[in-house]
Design a protein around this motif. Structure first.
Motif: not given
Length: 295
Positions: A119-123, A159-162, A164-166, A171-172
């Motif tokens: 349910s949480a917004p995430c990548r 790179r994908a985690i960073v 998403a953070r930006r 990320s999960i």
């Protein structure tokens, strides 16, 4: 084939299992050797029973994976259930990245439905190794990304985690972490299923760097075509753990899962083809010690 109901395709699965086990005898020697070495306390009769059940599972895995191409959200939610989701959601809602450790256990492909239960917004990210056959690689990516996942290669993980953070998204990231590492990427040996086992530590390295909460996906098969995954917390923050502690805990939990339902791990994989002796012979004592102390 994916549009045919699973109950019908399971008839095909039985035929696939029989061909693999009794006709082409697909890796039967490897399967039995792995089982004998992993469960020395079990009788030959018990081991052969596990082996036969393993081949039946391989047939089921084949048709279940194909079914992903046409399976509806409603059906995958019913067949692949998750427990303790609230613990993972709490981390994501707090803006914390999450690492998921998985094994080649039960139907790991169905774990691609994880995003449907958050349910949480995430990548959602799923780490994979590209297949040499481009058509097969494209087909598997389509299956794995159907329910909201984003498949990325190991080289592109951070790179994908960073990225998403930006974008303001935690990320999960799911890692199927029980493959046999190459000698040049081995940093740890540990006891697993009665073997001195080289293990991957890349997932822990990334988790430490980003301060991720770490969970193990404890899967079980309740019945044919019905699985449950329970999230088991390994660490609230990998960066604060003793070196290799999250990795060691993952392998302990995976062994516990396998011993509970032994037929559903990938026994036809040559998991122990690389040994400590081979590692020491390749690098020599000093260099081997240096590599085993570095993460």
């Amino acid at each position: 084939m994916s549009k045919v109901p699973l109950r019908v395709n399971y008839a095909l699965a039985g035929g696939v299992a029989w061909i693999l086990h009794s006709v082409i005898r697909y890796r039967r020697k490897i399967v039995m050797q792995n089982l004998r070495e992993s469960f020395p306390e079990k009788s030959e009769r018990e081991l052969k029973s596990i082996s036969r059940e393993y081949y039946r599972f391989l047939g089921d895995y084949f048709v279940e994976t194909v079914a992903l191409a046409s399976m509806t959200e409603e059906e995958i939610r019913r067949r692949m259930r998750f427990e303790n989701v609230e613990a993972v959601d709490a981390c994501l809602l707090a803006g914390r990245p999450v690492t998921l450790f998985l094994g080649h256990y039960c139907n790991w492909e169905w774990c691609s439905s994880i995003p449907l239960h958050l349910s949480a917004p995430c990548r959602p990210l799923q780490i994979y190794h590209p297949l040499s056959n481009k058509d097969a690689d494209k087909a598997f990516l389509m299956l794995r990304d159907r329910f909201g996942n984003n498949s990325v290669t190991m080289a592109d993980t951070l790179r994908a985690i960073v990225a998403a953070r930006r974008e303001g998204l935690p990320s999960i990231t799911g890692y199927i972490a029980d493959q046999a590492p190459l000698y040049d990427s081995t940093h740890l040996f540990l006891d697993f299923l009665n073997h001195d086992t080289p293990v991957l530590t890349g997932a822990e390295k990334i988790s430490r760097r980003i301060g991720a909460a770490v969970f193990y996906c404890d899967m079980r098969r309740e019945s044919r075509g019905n699985y449950v995954c329970r999230y088991v917390e390994i660490s609230p923050d990998a960066s604060k753990e003793e070196m290799f502690a999250p990795t060691r805990r993952y392998w302990e939990l995976l062994e516990k899962s396998i011993r509970r339902q032994p037929a559903y791990w990938l026994w036809s994989h040559r998991r122990w083809k690389r040994t400590r002796e081979g590692f020491m012979s390749l690098y020599g004592p000093e260099e081997a010690a240096r590599r085993l102390s570095a993460l």
